[in-house]
Design a protein around this motif. Structure first.
Motif, PDB file in Angstrom:
ATOM      1  N   THR A   1      26.242  56.009  13.114  1.00  0.00           N
ATOM      2  CA  THR A   1      27.419  56.449  13.875  1.00  0.00           C
ATOM      3  C   THR A   1      27.108  57.613  14.806  1.00  0.00           C
ATOM      4  OG1 THR A   1      28.095  57.880  12.018  1.00  0.00           O
ATOM      5  CG2 THR A   1      29.045  55.660  12.114  1.00  0.00           C
ATOM      6  N   SER A   2      25.964  58.263  14.623  1.00  0.00           N
ATOM      7  CA  SER A   2      25.582  59.367  15.507  1.00  0.00           C
ATOM      8  C   SER A   2      24.857  58.870  16.754  1.00  0.00           C
ATOM      9  CB  SER A   2      24.686  60.372  14.767  1.00  0.00           C
ATOM     10  OG  SER A   2      25.401  61.003  13.729  1.00  0.00           O
ATOM     11  N   LEU A   3      24.622  57.555  16.826  1.00  0.00           N
ATOM     12  CA  LEU A   3      23.915  56.989  17.966  1.00  0.00           C
ATOM     13  C   LEU A   3      24.886  56.232  18.868  1.00  0.00           C
ATOM     14  CD1 LEU A   3      20.845  55.613  16.030  1.00  0.00           C
ATOM     15  CD2 LEU A   3      20.780  57.452  17.713  1.00  0.00           C
ATOM     16  N   PRO A   4      24.782  56.420  20.175  1.00  0.00           N
ATOM     17  CA  PRO A   4      25.626  55.668  21.105  1.00  0.00           C
ATOM     18  C   PRO A   4      25.369  54.165  20.969  1.00  0.00           C
ATOM     19  CG  PRO A   4      24.540  57.495  22.217  1.00  0.00           C
ATOM     20  CD  PRO A   4      23.902  57.367  20.863  1.00  0.00           C
ATOM     21  N   GLU A   5      26.356  53.346  21.277  1.00  0.00           N
ATOM     22  CA  GLU A   5      26.218  51.903  21.146  1.00  0.00           C
ATOM     23  C   GLU A   5      25.148  51.335  22.067  1.00  0.00           C
ATOM     24  OE1 GLU A   5      29.809  49.731  21.414  1.00  0.00           O
ATOM     25  OE2 GLU A   5      30.752  50.732  19.702  1.00  0.00           O
ATOM     26  N   GLU A   6      24.801  52.076  23.127  1.00  0.00           N
ATOM     27  CA  GLU A   6      23.782  51.592  24.057  1.00  0.00           C
ATOM     28  C   GLU A   6      22.384  51.576  23.460  1.00  0.00           C
ATOM     29  OE1 GLU A   6      25.945  54.718  26.530  1.00  0.00           O
ATOM     30  OE2 GLU A   6      26.247  53.932  24.505  1.00  0.00           O
ATOM     31  N   VAL A   7      22.174  52.294  22.351  1.00  0.00           N
ATOM     32  CA  VAL A   7      20.835  52.379  21.757  1.00  0.00           C
ATOM     33  C   VAL A   7      20.493  51.074  21.039  1.00  0.00           C
ATOM     34  CG1 VAL A   7      19.321  53.615  20.166  1.00  0.00           C
ATOM     35  CG2 VAL A   7      21.063  54.868  21.456  1.00  0.00           C
ATOM     36  N   GLN A   8      19.421  50.434  21.475  1.00  0.00           N
ATOM     37  CA  GLN A   8      18.920  49.235  20.795  1.00  0.00           C
ATOM     38  C   GLN A   8      18.079  49.684  19.604  1.00  0.00           C
ATOM     39  OE1 GLN A   8      15.943  46.823  22.860  1.00  0.00           O
ATOM     40  NE2 GLN A   8      17.093  44.969  22.357  1.00  0.00           N
ATOM     41  N   ILE A   9      18.365  49.131  18.427  1.00  0.00           N
ATOM     42  CA  ILE A   9      17.727  49.585  17.194  1.00  0.00           C
ATOM     43  C   ILE A   9      17.034  48.415  16.496  1.00  0.00           C
ATOM     44  CG2 ILE A   9      18.068  50.751  14.984  1.00  0.00           C
ATOM     45  CD1 ILE A   9      20.684  51.883  16.100  1.00  0.00           C
ATOM     46  N   PHE A  10      15.807  48.655  16.036  1.00  0.00           N
ATOM     47  CA  PHE A  10      15.062  47.684  15.246  1.00  0.00           C
ATOM     48  C   PHE A  10      14.831  48.285  13.856  1.00  0.00           C
ATOM     49  CE2 PHE A  10      14.267  46.473  19.552  1.00  0.00           C
ATOM     50  CZ  PHE A  10      14.125  45.084  19.536  1.00  0.00           C
ATOM     51  N   ILE A  11      15.261  47.559  12.817  1.00  0.00           N
ATOM     52  CA  ILE A  11      15.150  48.040  11.442  1.00  0.00           C
ATOM     53  C   ILE A  11      14.344  47.035  10.629  1.00  0.00           C
ATOM     54  CG2 ILE A  11      16.405  48.669   9.349  1.00  0.00           C
ATOM     55  CD1 ILE A  11      18.850  49.237  11.144  1.00  0.00           C
ATOM     56  N   SER A  12      13.254  47.475  10.029  1.00  0.00           N
ATOM     57  CA  SER A  12      12.494  46.595   9.139  1.00  0.00           C
ATOM     58  C   SER A  12      12.904  46.860   7.694  1.00  0.00           C
ATOM     59  CB  SER A  12      10.987  46.812   9.316  1.00  0.00           C
ATOM     60  OG  SER A  12      10.600  48.067   8.792  1.00  0.00           O
ATOM     61  N   THR A  13      12.989  45.804   6.893  1.00  0.00           N
ATOM     62  CA  THR A  13      13.416  45.945   5.509  1.00  0.00           C
ATOM     63  C   THR A  13      12.969  44.737   4.686  1.00  0.00           C
ATOM     64  OG1 THR A  13      15.358  46.196   4.058  1.00  0.00           O
ATOM     65  CG2 THR A  13      15.645  44.874   6.043  1.00  0.00           C
ATOM     66  N   THR A  14      12.865  44.913   3.388  1.00  0.00           N
ATOM     67  CA  THR A  14      12.573  43.794   2.486  1.00  0.00           C
ATOM     68  C   THR A  14      13.860  43.157   1.981  1.00  0.00           C
ATOM     69  OG1 THR A  14      12.460  45.341   0.625  1.00  0.00           O
ATOM     70  CG2 THR A  14      10.379  44.783   1.709  1.00  0.00           C
ATOM     71  N   ASP A  15      14.989  43.777   2.266  1.00  0.00           N
ATOM     72  CA  ASP A  15      16.285  43.348   1.743  1.00  0.00           C
ATOM     73  C   ASP A  15      17.122  42.718   2.861  1.00  0.00           C
ATOM     74  OD1 ASP A  15      18.646  42.947   0.460  1.00  0.00           O
ATOM     75  OD2 ASP A  15      19.011  45.046  -0.048  1.00  0.00           O
ATOM     76  N   THR A  16      17.316  41.413   2.824  1.00  0.00           N
ATOM     77  CA  THR A  16      18.077  40.727   3.873  1.00  0.00           C
ATOM     78  C   THR A  16      19.549  41.127   3.883  1.00  0.00           C
ATOM     79  OG1 THR A  16      18.453  38.852   2.388  1.00  0.00           O
ATOM     80  CG2 THR A  16      16.572  38.706   3.874  1.00  0.00           C
ATOM     81  N   SER A  17      20.029  41.685   2.773  1.00  0.00           N
ATOM     82  CA  SER A  17      21.437  42.084   2.718  1.00  0.00           C
ATOM     83  C   SER A  17      21.714  43.337   3.550  1.00  0.00           C
ATOM     84  CB  SER A  17      21.864  42.326   1.264  1.00  0.00           C
ATOM     85  OG  SER A  17      21.176  43.449   0.711  1.00  0.00           O
ATOM     86  N   GLU A  18      20.636  44.014   4.023  1.00  0.00           N
ATOM     87  CA  GLU A  18      20.834  45.202   4.852  1.00  0.00           C
ATOM     88  C   GLU A  18      21.664  44.862   6.089  1.00  0.00           C
ATOM     89  OE1 GLU A  18      20.317  48.124   4.114  1.00  0.00           O
ATOM     90  OE2 GLU A  18      18.687  48.224   2.656  1.00  0.00           O
TER      91      GLU A  18
END
Length: 366
Positions: free
Chosen positions: A326-343
């Motif tokens: 929520t501290s990041l503007p919506e324009e920021v494209q984010i890539f998140i790696s995880t072992t949990d698909t429910s993330e």
């Protein structure tokens, strides 16, 4: 700024992978050692021309192959831009808009990406060299002048050290080398100082939200001479220090002071973070620094960088996750790696989320 497409060819465990990305959050899920981090590493490489995991680029080439290339199409200032990096055992070739670039400084920062990974937790206990690298990498994304000046200073430092190893040293010529090195070091010191001050100012608000304990955060620049804004005084101080260390340099046959020996101290309530801070406080500081970088880059270049979060959500509680997103503007494209698909489901109420699954170098959109 966002990545609209990415191609990885013989990079790490990817043979030939072509991906198309939209805006929002991209969750890259899969078991360990399948290629999640490799994908984020490829994006970071196109931003900095280096890996955050290996200093030897041969390690990035797919096993049994002789070269790799990475290619991306960006949407930057509402215009399309192409980037390509091709690497083999002889070196690397960089391209912007399909045109070759001879200087790394002309490539770095064309794609701006900020990464937060588990290894960042070692920043506070790492050697001064690693903290300098952290500052150099982040600063290089926003200042091409810094990249070129750092390169010049590095060449002069090598030349001075090589001359100190000579059988006979002409102190007059050595003084000329020292003066040239000092001129470049002053530029670097000033940029480092102001960068740290700006980074701190952008990071503090987010740190206060995360910590909620009334503690204060500070970054202290530890140089061989007292910093001052006046160029002439700073050069004079460095000159005096070099003269004072001359006999030691002649004896040791290497340059004992300068920007290659500097350090940066991160402090909470005036105390060193590594010694006094808890793991939770350290994590809050790192998150604050990364989010501060995103906002600072956005202010400087009028466009937000891509944010890469490598396997860090598992270490964050619900509150920190929400504060981060929520501290990041919506324009920021984010890539998140995880072992949990429910993330992907956990954060879909915050932003638009695209789920990708990775299996042994193969990645598909779900």
């Amino acid at each position: 700024m966002r990545i609209s497409s990415l191609r990885l060819h013989d990079f790490r465990n990817y043979h030939d992978c072509k991906l198309v990305f939209e805006e929002g959050i991209h969750v890259v899920a899969g078991k360990n050692a399948q290629g999640k981090t490799n994908l984020l590493e490829a994006i970071l490489y196109l931003s900095t021309t280096r890996s955050h995991r290996s200093s030897d680029e041969k390690n990035l080439i797919r096993e049994g192959c002789e070269a790799f290339f990475l290619q991306a199409e960006l949407i930057k200032h509402q215009k399309k831009q192409g980037l390509k990096a091709a690497v083999n055992e002889k070196g690397k070739n960089l391209f912007v808009y399909g045109n070759p670039v001879s200087r790394v400084s002309d490539f770095i920062g064309e794609l701006n990406a900020v990464m937060f990974c588990p290894d960042d937790m070692n920043l506070f206990q790492a050697s001064p060299r690693m903290r300098r690298r952290f500052i150099d990498v982040e600063l290089s994304k926003v200042s091409k002048k810094y990249v070129s000046t750092l390169y010049k200073a590095g060449k002069l430092l090598k030349e001075r050290n090589a001359y100190l190893k000579s059988e006979r040293v002409d102190e007059g010529f050595l003084s000329v080398l020292s003066d040239q090195l000092i001129d470049e070091q002053v530029i670097i010191m000033k940029q480092r100082y102001y960068f740290l001050q700006e980074l701190l100012s952008y990071s503090l608000p987010f740190y206060k939200k995360l910590s909620q304990d009334g503690t204060t955060l500070d970054i202290v620049y530890e140089s061989c001479v007292a910093y001052c804004d006046d160029d002439k005084q700073l050069k004079l101080s460095l000159k005096e220090k070099f003269n004072k260390q001359l006999q030691r340099d002649l004896h040791m046959k290497q340059t004992s002071i300068g920007i290659h020996k500097e350090d940066f101290s991160f402090q909470i309530n005036g105390k060193d973070i590594e010694t006094y801070a808890s793991q939770g406080q350290k994590r809050s500081v790192l998150l604050a620094l990364k989010i501060g970088m995103v906002h600072m880059i956005g202010k400087l270049i009028q466009e937000y960088p891509v944010l890469l979060l490598d396997d860090v959500f598992s270490e964050l509680d619900v509150y920190r996750r929400e504060q981060l997103l929520t501290s990041l503007p919506e324009e920021v494209q984010i890539f998140i790696s995880t072992t949990d698909t429910s993330e992907a489901k956990k954060i879909s109420n915050v932003r638009k989320v695209t789920l990708w699954k990775v299996d042994d170098g193969s990645i598909v959109r779900c």
